[in-house]
Write a protein that holds these residues in place. Structure first.
Motif, PDB file in Angstrom:
ATOM      1  N   THR A 163       0.838  -1.200   0.000  1.00 10.43           N
ATOM      2  CA  THR A 163       0.000   0.000   0.000  1.00 10.43           C
ATOM      3  C   THR A 163       0.867   1.241   0.000  1.00 10.43           C
ATOM      4  O   THR A 163       0.587   2.215  -0.708  1.00 10.43           O
ATOM      5  CB  THR A 163      -0.913   0.020   1.242  1.00 10.43           C
ATOM      6  OG1 THR A 163      -1.757  -1.125   1.239  1.00 10.43           O
ATOM      7  CG2 THR A 163      -1.770   1.280   1.272  1.00 10.43           C
ATOM      8  N   ALA A 164       1.961   1.211   0.779  1.00  9.84           N
ATOM      9  CA  ALA A 164       2.826   2.378   0.899  1.00  9.84           C
ATOM     10  C   ALA A 164       3.398   2.799  -0.446  1.00  9.84           C
ATOM     11  O   ALA A 164       3.509   3.995  -0.737  1.00  9.84           O
ATOM     12  CB  ALA A 164       3.959   2.078   1.886  1.00  9.84           C
ATOM     13  N   ALA A 165       3.768   1.838  -1.274  1.00  5.02           N
ATOM     14  CA  ALA A 165       4.338   2.169  -2.581  1.00  5.02           C
ATOM     15  C   ALA A 165       3.285   2.807  -3.490  1.00  5.02           C
ATOM     16  O   ALA A 165       3.565   3.767  -4.215  1.00  5.02           O
ATOM     17  CB  ALA A 165       4.921   0.923  -3.235  1.00  5.02           C
ATOM     18  N   LEU A 166       2.058   2.270  -3.461  1.00  2.04           N
ATOM     19  CA  LEU A 166       0.977   2.848  -4.265  1.00  2.04           C
ATOM     20  C   LEU A 166       0.638   4.254  -3.782  1.00  2.04           C
ATOM     21  O   LEU A 166       0.408   5.160  -4.598  1.00  2.04           O
ATOM     22  CB  LEU A 166      -0.257   1.952  -4.200  1.00  2.04           C
ATOM     23  CG  LEU A 166      -0.101   0.541  -4.790  1.00  2.04           C
ATOM     24  CD1 LEU A 166      -1.392  -0.254  -4.596  1.00  2.04           C
ATOM     25  CD2 LEU A 166       0.267   0.608  -6.278  1.00  2.04           C
ATOM     26  N   LEU A 167       0.616   4.447  -2.464  1.00  2.00           N
ATOM     27  CA  LEU A 167       0.346   5.778  -1.925  1.00  2.00           C
ATOM     28  C   LEU A 167       1.427   6.766  -2.333  1.00  2.00           C
ATOM     29  O   LEU A 167       1.144   7.930  -2.663  1.00  2.00           O
ATOM     30  CB  LEU A 167       0.246   5.716  -0.401  1.00  2.00           C
ATOM     31  CG  LEU A 167      -0.984   5.026   0.186  1.00  2.00           C
ATOM     32  CD1 LEU A 167      -0.875   4.968   1.703  1.00  2.00           C
ATOM     33  CD2 LEU A 167      -2.263   5.756  -0.214  1.00  2.00           C
ATOM     34  N   TYR A 168       2.673   6.332  -2.304  1.00  2.00           N
ATOM     35  CA  TYR A 168       3.785   7.201  -2.684  1.00  2.00           C
ATOM     36  C   TYR A 168       3.574   7.751  -4.093  1.00  2.00           C
ATOM     37  O   TYR A 168       3.735   8.954  -4.341  1.00  2.00           O
ATOM     38  CB  TYR A 168       5.086   6.406  -2.606  1.00  2.00           C
ATOM     39  CG  TYR A 168       6.330   7.207  -2.921  1.00  2.00           C
ATOM     40  CD1 TYR A 168       7.059   7.812  -1.906  1.00  2.00           C
ATOM     41  CD2 TYR A 168       6.779   7.351  -4.232  1.00  2.00           C
ATOM     42  CE1 TYR A 168       8.211   8.544  -2.188  1.00  2.00           C
ATOM     43  CE2 TYR A 168       7.919   8.085  -4.537  1.00  2.00           C
ATOM     44  CZ  TYR A 168       8.635   8.675  -3.502  1.00  2.00           C
ATOM     45  OH  TYR A 168       9.764   9.405  -3.799  1.00  2.00           O
ATOM     46  N   VAL A 169       3.214   6.877  -5.013  1.00  2.00           N
ATOM     47  CA  VAL A 169       3.049   7.295  -6.400  1.00  2.00           C
ATOM     48  C   VAL A 169       1.813   8.175  -6.568  1.00  2.00           C
ATOM     49  O   VAL A 169       1.857   9.236  -7.197  1.00  2.00           O
ATOM     50  CB  VAL A 169       2.975   6.075  -7.336  1.00  2.00           C
ATOM     51  CG1 VAL A 169       2.629   6.499  -8.750  1.00  2.00           C
ATOM     52  CG2 VAL A 169       4.305   5.323  -7.329  1.00  2.00           C
ATOM     53  N   LEU A 170       0.683   7.754  -6.000  1.00  2.00           N
ATOM     54  CA  LEU A 170      -0.543   8.539  -6.153  1.00  2.00           C
ATOM     55  C   LEU A 170      -0.407   9.919  -5.520  1.00  2.00           C
ATOM     56  O   LEU A 170      -0.861  10.924  -6.095  1.00  2.00           O
ATOM     57  CB  LEU A 170      -1.729   7.794  -5.536  1.00  2.00           C
ATOM     58  CG  LEU A 170      -2.213   6.567  -6.322  1.00  2.00           C
ATOM     59  CD1 LEU A 170      -3.283   5.818  -5.532  1.00  2.00           C
ATOM     60  CD2 LEU A 170      -2.757   6.974  -7.691  1.00  2.00           C
ATOM     61  N   LYS A 171       0.234   9.993  -4.356  1.00  2.00           N
ATOM     62  CA  LYS A 171       0.441  11.292  -3.719  1.00  2.00           C
ATOM     63  C   LYS A 171       1.408  12.143  -4.537  1.00  2.00           C
ATOM     64  O   LYS A 171       1.243  13.362  -4.662  1.00  2.00           O
ATOM     65  CB  LYS A 171       0.940  11.101  -2.292  1.00  2.00           C
ATOM     66  CG  LYS A 171      -0.145  10.534  -1.361  1.00  2.00           C
ATOM     67  CD  LYS A 171       0.414   9.960  -0.076  1.00  2.00           C
ATOM     68  CE  LYS A 171       0.883  11.031   0.862  1.00  2.00           C
ATOM     69  NZ  LYS A 171       1.299  10.451   2.179  1.00  2.00           N
ATOM     70  N   GLY A 172       2.415  11.502  -5.123  1.00  2.00           N
ATOM     71  CA  GLY A 172       3.334  12.230  -5.980  1.00  2.00           C
ATOM     72  C   GLY A 172       2.670  12.760  -7.229  1.00  2.00           C
ATOM     73  O   GLY A 172       3.111  13.760  -7.808  1.00  2.00           O
ATOM     74  N   LEU A 173       1.594  12.108  -7.663  1.00  2.00           N
ATOM     75  CA  LEU A 173       0.843  12.554  -8.831  1.00  2.00           C
ATOM     76  C   LEU A 173      -0.192  13.620  -8.485  1.00  2.00           C
ATOM     77  O   LEU A 173      -0.921  14.081  -9.359  1.00  2.00           O
ATOM     78  CB  LEU A 173       0.150  11.353  -9.493  1.00  2.00           C
ATOM     79  CG  LEU A 173       1.096  10.365 -10.181  1.00  2.00           C
ATOM     80  CD1 LEU A 173       0.345   9.111 -10.591  1.00  2.00           C
ATOM     81  CD2 LEU A 173       1.755  11.006 -11.393  1.00  2.00           C
TER      82      LEU A 173
END
Length: 293
Positions: A46-56
């Protein structure tokens, strides 16, 4: 490690307005899964997906809600590993991404050899059945059909008859549908006019030009900036089949969209190795060299 972040770092930067997404968090997440998770066949935190979505540019609440809804839709399945949640793509997701990759990025769709046949589907729907109409129109547009007249859908991709059949049957419209395959005949409009009435290729060309301005007119630095640009470009291209049916070249003399689309697909391919290298660090993936895109 908890779900809060994939490492001690935060996204290097949020994309500027030029690169910011125009899609919902959930639709962009599907692109992220197809671009970054599907190629490796490994669970993703989940943390990796959150990192990308928040970065977007998405807030944590919207990002977590997108992940939950994508799980509810049956595209990803959750598994707890201590305090951490990992997500695995389902068979449904694999089928979706395999079809999408072929539809959007395969060079085989661009054909100079076409036998002149059209698949024509006549499927009238009463105005009162708006929900059914919306689902049908979206599915047929995705399949490359154009709509030159009320209730009439056409495509030179005659091999997509089975796809249209599944859609029409699922919506309970088979009893009112007539379809056939053949060439245009006289009397009737010429193919150039059929194409003009069926698709708004001027709008598609404009969209391609805007994407070239956003992504091909500047240099993105390796790291988060290139990764986010790569995802934004891929997300935009994954939506283009609704506008650009990728018609045989013989039907599109001098259409600038063909060249623009190829350049954008090439650009995505050029960025893939560097973008994926950064993603593997974010996600903590240990991938054999033979499996690296």
């Amino acid at each position: 490690m908890s779900d809060s972040k994939p490492s001690d770092s935060k996204p290097e930067s949020t994309p500027d307005k030029e690169v910011a997404s125009t899609g919902s968090a959930r639709s962009v997440l599907v692109t992220v899964l197809g671009e970054l998770v599907e190629p490796y066949g490994q669970p993703v935190r989940t943390a990796a997906l959150l990192y990308v979505l928040k970065g977007l540019g998405y807030g944590e609440h919207a990002a977590r809600q997108a992940i939950a809804r994508t799980g509810s839709a049956g595209l990803i399945a959750a598994d707890r590993n201590g305090r951490e949640t990992q997500w695995t793509l389902t068979d449904k997701a694999h089928r979706l991404f395999t079809e999408g990759e072929l539809r959007v990025f395969s060079t085989d769709v661009d054909t100079t050899q076409w036998d002149g046949r059209w698949l024509v589907v006549n499927v009238p729907i009463p105005e009162s059945h708006r929900s059914t109409r919306k689902k049908l129109y979206a599915a047929l547009r995705w399949a490359g059909f154009g709509n030159p007249a009320p209730g009439v859908w056409v495509t030179p991709h005659v091999d997509r008859a089975a796809e249209a059949e599944r859609t029409i049957e699922s919506l309970g419209l088979t009893a009112n549908t007539v379809s056939f395959v053949g060439t245009l005949a006289v009397p009737g409009i010429p193919e150039s006019e059929l194409v003009r009435r069926s698709w708004d290729l001027d709008a598609a060309e404009k969209e391609y030009d805007e994407l070239l301005d956003r992504f091909d007119a500047r240099t993105f630095q390796p790291g988060d900036e290139l990764l986010f640009a790569h995802l934004q470009l891929a997300d935009a291209l994954r939506r283009m089949p609704y506008m650009d049916p990728r018609l045989p070249e013989v039907l599109l003399p001098d259409w600038r969209g063909l060249k623009a689309a190829r350049r954008l697909r090439d650009l995505r391919a050029e960025w893939t190795p560097t973008a994926h290298s950064h993603w593997r660090r974010i996600a903590g993936l240990d991938v054999p060299a033979a499996q690296v895109p």
